[in-house]
Design an enzyme around this catalytic site. Structure first.
Site, PDB file in Angstrom:
ATOM      1  N   ASP A 167       0.770  -1.245   0.000  1.00 44.10           N
ATOM      2  CA  ASP A 167       0.000   0.000   0.000  1.00 44.10           C
ATOM      3  C   ASP A 167       0.806   1.303   0.000  1.00 44.10           C
ATOM      4  O   ASP A 167       0.540   2.200  -0.776  1.00 44.10           O
ATOM      5  CB  ASP A 167      -0.919   0.053   1.231  1.00 44.10           C
ATOM      6  CG  ASP A 167      -1.893  -1.120   1.298  1.00 44.10           C
ATOM      7  OD1 ASP A 167      -1.809  -2.039   0.474  1.00 44.10           O
ATOM      8  OD2 ASP A 167      -2.737  -1.102   2.203  1.00 44.10           O
ATOM      9  N   GLU A 396       1.852  -9.004  11.839  1.00 47.64           N
ATOM     10  CA  GLU A 396       1.566  -8.705  10.432  1.00 47.64           C
ATOM     11  C   GLU A 396       2.883  -8.517   9.673  1.00 47.64           C
ATOM     12  O   GLU A 396       3.056  -9.021   8.575  1.00 47.64           O
ATOM     13  CB  GLU A 396       0.695  -7.443  10.346  1.00 47.64           C
ATOM     14  CG  GLU A 396       0.221  -7.115   8.941  1.00 47.64           C
ATOM     15  CD  GLU A 396      -0.698  -5.895   8.893  1.00 47.64           C
ATOM     16  OE1 GLU A 396      -0.869  -5.219   9.935  1.00 47.64           O
ATOM     17  OE2 GLU A 396      -1.249  -5.614   7.808  1.00 47.64           O
TER      18      GLU A 396
HETATM   19  C1  DGY Z   1      -5.724  -1.653   4.381  1.00 47.71           C
HETATM   20  O1  DGY Z   1      -6.849  -1.271   4.683  1.00 47.71           O
HETATM   21  O2  DGY Z   1      -4.707  -1.343   4.981  1.00 47.71           O
HETATM   22  C2  DGY Z   1      -5.587  -2.603   3.287  1.00 47.71           C
HETATM   23  O3  DGY Z   1      -4.264  -2.942   3.054  1.00 47.71           O
HETATM   24  C3  DGY Z   1      -6.217  -2.112   2.031  1.00 47.71           C
HETATM   25  O4  DGY Z   1      -6.535  -3.234   1.334  1.00 47.71           O
END
Ligand code: DGY
Length: 425
Positions: A167, A396
Site C-alpha cells: 500500500d 503482520e
Molecule cells: C488496508 O486497509 O490497509 C488494506 O491494506 C487495504 O486493502
C-alpha cells in the site's frame, strides 16, 4: 520437528483456526474483519496441510464474488462491520452477490491452486475443485490484459496502491503526488485504532487512497474507463511477476486437464510479460524497478517489488543478480528480506511497506530462488522468518533492524507461511 518447532507449528494452527469463519478467513480480527484476496489464496496453502477441503473452500469463496468482467476484487465484505474503513458504503460498487471493493490485488490464485493440486492427497477431489476454478482464474488473467494493459505492452498497471498489496511503498511516492486530495471530505480511519499509527500509512496517503476510490466510484466502477482516467498508473515488476507465475502454473494445470486453449493463452501472455519485464531491469540496482506509466519513466526506488520477479521464470542471470542484491541488503539489517533497500534514506523500519519484512513476500522470494539453485540465500530467508516468529510471534510484519512486531497481531497469512516453511523443512 524439534519440540521448539512443534510448539511454533501448533501456535500457527491456533492462529489460523481462530481467524477461520467457516468459508473464509479474516487476515486478523479487528484490523481486517473481511476476506482479502491474496491473503486468502496464500492462507489456503497453510490450510491445505491440515484440511484440504477447507483450503479449496477458501479460494472458492473468493471466486464466488468474481465480477462479470472477470475481475476478482481485493476485499469481499461478507458481513457488516464498522471496525474497518473504507467499508462497503464508501466503495458503493453495487455488486449483487455481496458487497465487494472495486479494485483487485496480486493474482496469486493460479499459483496457489496449482500448489494445492500438486500436493493433494485426495487427487480426484482436488482435480474436480481445480478444474472448476480453471476458467474463472483464466478470466481474471484475461481481464488484466484487457483492462490494465490497453496498449498491449505485455505488462499490466495498477491504478491504486492498494492493488499492489504494498500500500504505502516508497515506490508510489512520486506518482502519488499527482493524485489530488481536494474534495475528499472528512472521514474517520479505523486502522489507526487497531494498530500503532506510526506503523501505518500517513493521513496524506489516506486522502489520496480515498480520492482514487471516489474517482472510480464516480465512473461507475467501469473498468474499461478506469485505467486511462486514473492519475496513478504504475507498472510494478513484482505484481507482474506474480501474474506471470500464476499464468504459467495455470497453463500447466490446463494441460493436465486437457484444455489447450487456456494453456496456450496463458503461456503466450507469460512469455510476452517476461520479455517486457526486461525493460524494467536496472543494472546499477541489481534488480527490477517500477515504471510510471503516466510519464513513461522508471521509478528510482529499489524495493521488494523489484526483487519479487524471481518468483517468475525470469532469466537465470537476473535471479542470481537479485540473490546478490539480497545478500547486500542482509549486511545492513538483522532480518531479511526488508521491503525496501536499507541504504535508501527514505527507509522507515516500522512503517508497513516502507521497510518492514513480511513472511508472504519472503515465501515467494525463497521459492523463486530455490528453483534456480540459490539455496543458501533461500535458506537464510527461511531462518530469518522463523527467528522473527520465535522472537516476536505471529505479527503482520516486522522491523527488519530489530525484529520488533508491527501492525496487527495473530496474523493469518503469517501463520500460514510458517506452516509452509516448517512442512518443507
Ligand atoms: C488496508 O486497509 O490497509 C488494506 O491494506 C487495504 O486493502
Amino acid at each position: 520437528m524439534t519440540p521448539e518447532t512443534e510448539k511454533i507449528y501448533q501456535h500457527a494452527l491456533e492462529v489460523l483456526k481462530e481467524n477461520d469463519l467457516g468459508s473464509y478467513t479474516v487476515p486478523t480480527k479487528g484490523l481486517y474483519p473481511f476476506q482479502w484476496n491474496w491473503d486468502s489464496c496464500l492462507t489456503a496453502l497453510g490450510q491445505g496441510h491440515y484440511d484440504e477441503n477447507r483450503a479449496w473452500t477458501e479460494i472458492e469463496t473468493l471466486f464466488a464474488h468474481q465480477w462479470p468482467d472477470g475481475m476478482v476484487p481485493h476485499i469481499v465484505f461478507h458481513v457488516d462491520s464498522d471496525g474497518y474503513f473504507p467499508g462497503p458504503r464508501v466503495w458503493d460498487t453495487r455488486r449483487p452477490a455481496a458487497d465487494t471493493s472495486g479494485i483487485t490485488q496480486p493474482p496469486v490464485a493460479g499459483f496457489a491452486v496449482k500448489r494445492l493440486y500438486d500436493r493433494a492427497t485426495d487427487k480426484a477431489a482436488a482435480a474436480a475443485r481445480a478444474r472448476a476454478l480453471l476458467q474463472r482464474i483464466d478470466a481474471w488473467h484475461r481481464w488484466f490484459y484487457q483492462m490494465r494493459d490497453p496498449a498491449g505492452e505485455g505488462l499490466v498497471a495498477i491504478i491504486h496502491p492498494w492493488e499492489s498489496g504494498r500500500d504505502n511503498s516508497i515506490d508510489w511516492d512520486e506518482a502519488f503526488e499527482r493524485v489530488p486530495t481536494e474534495g475528499v471530505g472528512d472521514y474517520v480511519r479505523r486502522d489507526t485504532q487497531h494498530a500503532d499509527p506510526a506503523h501505518r500509512p500517513t493521513k496524506a496517503q489516506y486522502d489520496r487512497y480515498l480520492y482514487l476510490v471516489q474517482l472510480f466510484r464516480s465512473l461507475g466502477w467501469d473498468n474499461s474507463r478506469l485505467h486511462d482516467a486514473s492519475p496513478f498508473r504504475v507498472v510494478d515488476p513484482g505484481f507482474n511477476a506474480i501474474l506471470i507465475r500464476s499464468m504459467t502454473d495455470l497453463a500447466d494445470l490446463a494441460d493436465a486437464f486437457g484444455d489447450p486453449a487456456i494453456a496456450a493463452a496463458n503461456r503466450e501472455r507469460a512469455t510476452k510479460g517476461l520479455a517486457a519485464l526486461e525493460t524494467l531491469w536496472s543494472e546499477p540496482d541489481g534488480q527490477y524497478l517500477c515504471r510510471d506509466r503516466v510519464t513513461g519513466e522508471l521509478i528510482q526506488s529499489a524495493s521488494i517489488g523489484g526483487i519479487l520477479p524471481v518468483f517468475a521464470a525470469v532469466p537465470r542471470v537476473r535471479a542470481h543478480e537479485i540473490a546478490r542484491t539480497i545478500e547486500g541488503w542482509a549486511t545492513k539489517v538483522k532480518y531479511i528480506v526488508p521491503s525496501h533497500d536499507p541504504a535508501d534514506p527514505r527507509f522507515e523500519p516500522k512503517r508497513y511497506w516502507r521497510a518492514p519484512a513480511w513472511l508472504v513476500t519472503n515465501y515467494m522470494i525463497q521459492d523463486g530462488l530455490r528453483a534456480v539453485g540459490e539455496t543458501v540465500v533461500a535458506d537464510h530467508i527461511v531462518s530469518s522468518s522463523l527467528e522473527l516468529i520465535t522472537q516476536s510471534g505471529f505479527a503482520e510484519y516486522y522491523d527488519p533492524t530489530t525484529g520488533e512486531p508491527c501492525g496487527g497481531g495473530r496474523f493469518t497469512w503469517t501463520a500460514a507461511m510458517v506452516i509452509e516453511f516448517l512442512e518443507a523443512a
